[in-house]
Design a protein around this motif. Structure first.
Motif, mmCIF file in Angstrom:
data_model
loop_
_atom_site.group_PDB
_atom_site.id
_atom_site.type_symbol
_atom_site.label_atom_id
_atom_site.label_comp_id
_atom_site.label_asym_id
_atom_site.label_seq_id
_atom_site.Cartn_x
_atom_site.Cartn_y
_atom_site.Cartn_z
ATOM 1 N N ASP A 9 -63.939 28.921 71.727
ATOM 2 C CA ASP A 9 -64.273 27.499 71.578
ATOM 3 C C ASP A 9 -63.542 26.879 70.396
ATOM 4 O O ASP A 9 -63.210 25.687 70.423
ATOM 5 C CB ASP A 9 -65.782 27.328 71.387
ATOM 6 N N ALA A 10 -63.312 27.670 69.354
ATOM 7 C CA ALA A 10 -62.573 27.154 68.197
ATOM 8 C C ALA A 10 -61.133 26.850 68.573
ATOM 9 O O ALA A 10 -60.593 25.791 68.219
ATOM 10 C CB ALA A 10 -62.624 28.157 67.050
ATOM 11 N N TRP A 11 -60.489 27.770 69.303
ATOM 12 C CA TRP A 11 -59.083 27.541 69.670
ATOM 13 C C TRP A 11 -58.971 26.407 70.678
ATOM 14 O O TRP A 11 -58.010 25.627 70.630
ATOM 15 C CB TRP A 11 -58.465 28.809 70.248
ATOM 16 N N GLN A 12 -59.947 26.297 71.603
ATOM 17 C CA GLN A 12 -59.917 25.188 72.555
ATOM 18 C C GLN A 12 -60.088 23.843 71.858
ATOM 19 O O GLN A 12 -59.525 22.838 72.285
ATOM 20 C CB GLN A 12 -61.019 25.384 73.598
ATOM 21 N N ALA A 13 -60.863 23.846 70.766
ATOM 22 C CA ALA A 13 -61.073 22.593 70.023
ATOM 23 C C ALA A 13 -59.773 22.082 69.435
ATOM 24 O O ALA A 13 -59.585 20.862 69.301
ATOM 25 C CB ALA A 13 -62.108 22.812 68.922
ATOM 26 N N TRP A 14 -58.872 22.986 69.047
ATOM 27 C CA TRP A 14 -57.583 22.537 68.518
ATOM 28 C C TRP A 14 -56.875 21.648 69.541
ATOM 29 O O TRP A 14 -56.263 20.638 69.169
ATOM 30 C CB TRP A 14 -56.696 23.733 68.202
ATOM 31 N N ARG A 15 -56.965 22.044 70.822
ATOM 32 C CA ARG A 15 -56.310 21.283 71.880
ATOM 33 C C ARG A 15 -57.115 20.049 72.260
ATOM 34 O O ARG A 15 -56.558 18.962 72.426
ATOM 35 C CB ARG A 15 -56.108 22.179 73.107
ATOM 36 N N LEU A 16 -58.430 20.206 72.384
ATOM 37 C CA LEU A 16 -59.264 19.097 72.834
ATOM 38 C C LEU A 16 -59.285 17.940 71.838
ATOM 39 O O LEU A 16 -59.330 16.771 72.229
ATOM 40 C CB LEU A 16 -60.698 19.593 73.074
ATOM 41 N N PHE A 17 -59.272 18.283 70.543
ATOM 42 C CA PHE A 17 -59.445 17.259 69.514
ATOM 43 C C PHE A 17 -58.194 17.060 68.662
ATOM 44 O O PHE A 17 -58.289 16.558 67.541
ATOM 45 C CB PHE A 17 -60.636 17.630 68.612
ATOM 46 N N VAL A 18 -57.036 17.419 69.200
ATOM 47 C CA VAL A 18 -55.821 17.302 68.399
ATOM 48 C C VAL A 18 -55.545 15.843 68.034
ATOM 49 O O VAL A 18 -55.185 15.544 66.880
ATOM 50 C CB VAL A 18 -54.618 17.940 69.124
ATOM 51 N N VAL A 19 -55.732 14.931 68.976
ATOM 52 C CA VAL A 19 -55.459 13.514 68.687
ATOM 53 C C VAL A 19 -56.470 12.978 67.681
ATOM 54 O O VAL A 19 -56.104 12.317 66.695
ATOM 55 C CB VAL A 19 -55.482 12.684 69.980
ATOM 56 N N ALA A 20 -57.757 13.269 67.921
ATOM 57 C CA ALA A 20 -58.790 12.793 66.992
ATOM 58 C C ALA A 20 -58.603 13.402 65.611
ATOM 59 O O ALA A 20 -58.775 12.725 64.594
ATOM 60 C CB ALA A 20 -60.178 13.150 67.536
ATOM 61 N N SER A 21 -58.223 14.680 65.566
ATOM 62 C CA SER A 21 -58.029 15.345 64.278
ATOM 63 C C SER A 21 -56.885 14.725 63.500
ATOM 64 O O SER A 21 -57.006 14.454 62.294
ATOM 65 C CB SER A 21 -57.770 16.844 64.487
ATOM 66 N N LEU A 22 -55.771 14.504 64.168
ATOM 67 C CA LEU A 22 -54.620 13.912 63.489
ATOM 68 C C LEU A 22 -54.920 12.482 63.060
ATOM 69 O O LEU A 22 -54.476 12.044 61.993
ATOM 70 C CB LEU A 22 -53.402 13.951 64.403
ATOM 71 N N ARG A 23 -55.677 11.758 63.871
ATOM 72 C CA ARG A 23 -56.039 10.382 63.513
ATOM 73 C C ARG A 23 -56.909 10.377 62.261
ATOM 74 O O ARG A 23 -56.645 9.619 61.315
ATOM 75 C CB ARG A 23 -56.776 9.723 64.673
ATOM 76 N N ILE A 24 -57.929 11.230 62.241
ATOM 77 C CA ILE A 24 -58.795 11.300 61.061
ATOM 78 C C ILE A 24 -58.009 11.776 59.858
ATOM 79 O O ILE A 24 -58.114 11.225 58.759
ATOM 80 C CB ILE A 24 -60.002 12.224 61.324
ATOM 81 N N GLY A 25 -57.198 12.829 60.044
ATOM 82 C CA GLY A 25 -56.415 13.361 58.936
ATOM 83 C C GLY A 25 -55.452 12.343 58.359
ATOM 84 O O GLY A 25 -55.315 12.231 57.132
#
Length: 236
Positions: free
Chosen positions: A76-92
């Motif tokens: 689930d952690a590795w899948q989250a990298w893919r699922l939330f990549v856009v949201a993560s980069l936006r927040i970051g």
């Protein structure tokens, strides 16, 4: 908050086989970022800083799933990298820009002096405090399985309502987060293996039940939850 502290410790113990590798992946990314920033310069370091949000999304996702009492695996952690990549980069990216802007204003205010400089510095300092108080709660709301399909505006809105309705909770949580990360930064191995996971779990247990209560109390202004409210605290 005491219940959240205990629940986070218990969950970290029983799910350590999942959280330690996810935390270590984020720690490896942090070490790589420090090396590249030192080698290529601070400007490159700032450009690369938002990338640290991607491995952190894996840790946060595990924490949200565990707090929701969902079946959870390391995948689930590795899948989250893919699922939330856009949201993560936006927040970051937004957080990086805000930190740079606020620190610049803080330095400018200190250099100006006088009432105007003091006001500018004070506003910048308060901006940094508010950013710290809402950052991790927002991240847990973004990866929360009950709200992952919400528009980002609504995810941000529920955190804003929570800050207004239960500021004391977020202040106490922010102080605990800061203290834990400062202590673990001295004990580097702790930071790289378990500290971030514990902070994510603590945030999940403290924030998600409170955010559920806000959602239940404001059904017309926020989308419905995709799951039943977490049982850590009863909705009121």
């Amino acid at each position: 908050m005491g219940g959240a502290i205990r629940a986070a410790g218990t969950d970290l113990y029983y799910h350590s086989v999942r959280f330690v590798p996810a935390n270590a992946a984020w720690g490896a990314a942090l070490v790589a970022w420090i090396f590249l920033a030192g080698w290529l310069g601070i400007l490159v370091g700032l450009l690369l800083l938002p990338l640290l949000a991607i491995p952190f999304s894996g840790v946060a996702r595990l924490a949200a799933l565990v707090a929701r009492r969902r079946d959870v695996g390391l995948s689930d952690a590795w899948q989250a990298w893919r699922l939330f990549v856009v949201a993560s980069l936006r927040i970051g990216l937004v957080v990086t820009l805000l930190i740079v802007a606020l620190l610049t204003n803080l330095r400018l205010g200190a250099a100006l002096g006088g009432p105007a400089g003091a006001l500018l510095a004070a506003l910048a300092l308060w901006g940094l405090v508010i950013l710290w108080l809402v950052l991790l709660p927002l991240w847990l709301v973004v990866v929360d399985p009950a709200r992952e399909a919400w528009p980002f505006r609504d995810q941000l809105t529920v955190v804003g309502y929570l800050l207004l309705a239960d500021a004391r909770r977020l202040v106490i949580l922010g102080v605990l987060q800061f203290a834990l990360l400062v202590v673990s930064a001295v004990l580097v191995a702790v930071l790289l293996t378990v500290a971030v996971a514990y902070v994510a779990l603590l945030t999940a247990h403290a924030v998600l039940p409170a955010a559920d209560r806000v959602s239940i109390a404001m059904p017309g202004r926020l989308p419905p939850l995709a799951l039943a409210p977490t049982a850590d605290e009863p909705p009121v």
